[in-house]
Structure formats: C-alpha cells, structure tokens
Design a protein around this motif. Structure first.
Motif, PDB file in Angstrom:
ATOM      1  N   ARG A  50       0.822  -1.222   0.000  1.00  0.00           N
ATOM      2  CA  ARG A  50       0.000   0.000   0.000  1.00  0.00           C
ATOM      3  C   ARG A  50       0.855   1.271   0.000  1.00  0.00           C
ATOM      4  N   VAL A  51       1.981   1.226   0.706  1.00  0.00           N
ATOM      5  CA  VAL A  51       2.850   2.395   0.874  1.00  0.00           C
ATOM      6  C   VAL A  51       4.293   1.885   0.910  1.00  0.00           C
ATOM      7  N   LYS A 100       2.678   3.782  -6.067  1.00  0.00           N
ATOM      8  CA  LYS A 100       2.433   3.672  -4.623  1.00  0.00           C
ATOM      9  C   LYS A 100       3.009   4.922  -3.965  1.00  0.00           C
ATOM     10  N   PRO A 101       2.423   5.394  -2.877  1.00  0.00           N
ATOM     11  CA  PRO A 101       3.020   6.528  -2.181  1.00  0.00           C
ATOM     12  C   PRO A 101       4.426   6.173  -1.713  1.00  0.00           C
ATOM     13  N   TYR A 200      -2.964   6.632   4.079  1.00  0.00           N
ATOM     14  CA  TYR A 200      -3.070   5.827   2.859  1.00  0.00           C
ATOM     15  C   TYR A 200      -3.697   4.467   3.113  1.00  0.00           C
ATOM     16  N   ALA A 203      -7.279   4.686   2.373  1.00  0.00           N
ATOM     17  CA  ALA A 203      -7.626   5.184   1.038  1.00  0.00           C
ATOM     18  C   ALA A 203      -7.648   4.031   0.042  1.00  0.00           C
ATOM     19  N   PRO A 205      -6.562   1.960  -2.891  1.00  0.00           N
ATOM     20  CA  PRO A 205      -5.258   1.903  -3.558  1.00  0.00           C
ATOM     21  C   PRO A 205      -5.279   2.375  -5.009  1.00  0.00           C
ATOM     22  N   VAL A 208      -5.506   6.121  -5.082  1.00  0.00           N
ATOM     23  CA  VAL A 208      -4.215   6.722  -4.723  1.00  0.00           C
ATOM     24  C   VAL A 208      -3.279   6.711  -5.933  1.00  0.00           C
ATOM     25  N   LYS A 212      -1.844  10.017  -7.883  1.00  0.00           N
ATOM     26  CA  LYS A 212      -0.412  10.292  -8.056  1.00  0.00           C
ATOM     27  C   LYS A 212      -0.085  10.518  -9.526  1.00  0.00           C
TER      28      LYS A 212
END
Length: 260
Positions: A50-51, A100-101, A200, A203, A205, A208, A212
C-alpha cells in the motif's frame, strides 16, 4: 536479492525499502542502482503493498554516487559511460513513477544523489540534525541525472540557491527549500513517518495510484528529452578535466586545485 538494499513488508502492506551500505554511507554503485530499479518495479506491481518507505541504514541516508563507481565511468568507453548514466536516470524515474506513495525517512546526512532520492519521494521527513547538499561541483561534476527531479521539487528559484554552489545546509533550510516536509528529532522520526503512512491505509489503492499519476500529468513531465539532456550533461562532466582532478584529489586525500 542484492545485499545493497533490503525490502521488508509488514502485515499492513507497508514496505520499507532500506539502503544497506552503511559502511559506505549508502553511496550508490551499479549494484544498488540496479537493485533499486528492480525493487521499484516489483513493489509497484505488488497489490499487497500500500505504501513504500525509503530510508537508509546507519548514520547516513545516502552520500550520493559511489566515487569508485564514478571513477570507473571516467575510465570507461563512451558507450559504457552513457549506459551507466542512463541506469541512474532510469532508477530515479522508476521510483518517481511507482504507483504507490513513496515516503522518505531521511535519518541522516544526504548528499548528491541522495538529494535526488529525496526529490522523487512524494513526501520526505528528516531528522533535524541532517546535513544536506548538492556537493557534485566540489568534484568537478554537476547534479545532472537527478536535476529534473530536484528542480521539480524545489522550483528553479530555490534550486539556484543550492544547485551549483556545493553548499551544505541543514534540515530546517531543506524544509524551506521544499526538499523536506518536516524536520523532527531523531526520537520523533518514526512517529512522523507513521503519520504520513497511516492515511493511505484508509484510502482506495487504485484511487491513490490514479491521483499520483494525475499530479504527474498536470505538471511538466520529466520526459525522455529531459532525461537525455541530463545523461549527456553527466557524461560530459565525467569526460572533463575537472572531474578527473576532483575525484583524483578525493582519492589522494588532498584539495583539488580550485580549492587550494
């Protein structure tokens, strides 16, 4: 997996991507550059992630390019120099585009290419004692392949303050320049990074990733023309007399002639 990095993923889907050359202050060599490129692609494809948190092992986040690796490029043929410069540019691009963040956990000093890594993070949090600088000009080089990302992060006006002076600055100024979102104590660093990670996990995915990408599409992209320009600029400096003097002086443990 390469011994130059580590990747750990917790039960929440938070991946920690760690630069793992602490004895070399996490300076980037060809092996690390390749490993980071591969890790960015793999983490980007993994639906369980996820991050991603990018950090370094030891007292330095990243000291930039390994000087032994740079010295090798100066002695290589033109095709090898261009290939190695492109590998560095493609690694930064892979991290920048990862869907991904990417949260930077800057736990120590960061120079040269390390500032490039900070710049491709969606947000970077650093310790307030960190020393940071684009120090390439001290070696007769320039922040070439990292340049598109550093200038995009800082803006041209801020980049002019630090991009070609080689000046070392602190975390507070890095916040002012836009490199760091926050500067915190070492004791508060993990909590500050967690505060960036946690939202995140609530949120969607896919949303996100789409958000981005939209941000990237709404600004001037780091396109192939800019990447090629940065590669050519780096190769030109590797081929020049100043870089031979600057890197030679480093290995000889003396000042380069322009600093005498």
């Amino acid at each position: 997996m390469s011994e130059t990095i580590r990747v750990d993923v917790d039960e929440r889907g938070v991946a920690t991507l760690t630069l793992a050359r602490p004895d070399k202050h996490n300076a980037m060599n060809a092996e690390m550059i390749g490993a980071l490129t591969e890790a960015a692609a793999r983490l980007g494809r993994d639906p369980a992630v996820r991050v991603v948190v990018l950090t370094g092992e030891g007292k330095s986040f990243c000291a930039g390019g390994d000087l032994g690796w740079m010295k090798d490029q100066m002695q290589a043929d033109a095709a090898t120099r261009a290939r190695e410069a492109r590998s560095l540019a493609e690694m930064l691009g892979a991290l920048d585009r990862m869907p991904k963040p990417l949260i930077g956990r800057v736990q120590g000093q960061s120079f040269g290419g390390g500032v490039g890594l900070m710049s491709v993070c969606d947000v970077a949090i650093g310790v307030e004692t960190a020393k940071i600088g684009l120090t390439e000009v001290r070696l007769g080089l320039i922040p070439a392949t990292i340049g598109p990302y550093v200038v995009a992060r800082m803006g041209a006006a801020n980049a002019r303050r630090v991009f070609f002076s080689g000046r070392i600055f602190g975390a507070a100024e890095a916040v002012e320049l836009g490199l760091l979102a926050r500067a915190v104590s070492a004791e508060d660093l993990d909590a500050a990074v967690e505060a960036e990670v946690a939202p995140y996990l609530s949120a969607a995915p896919g949303a996100v990733a789409a958000g981005k990408k939209l941000v990237a599409d709404l600004v001037a992209p780091v396109d192939e023309a800019r990447i090629a320009l940065s590669i050519d600029a780096l190769v030109a400096r590797w081929e020049g007399e100043e870089s031979a003097e600057g890197i030679g002086a480093f290995f000889d443990k003396r000042k380069p002639r322009w600093a005498e």
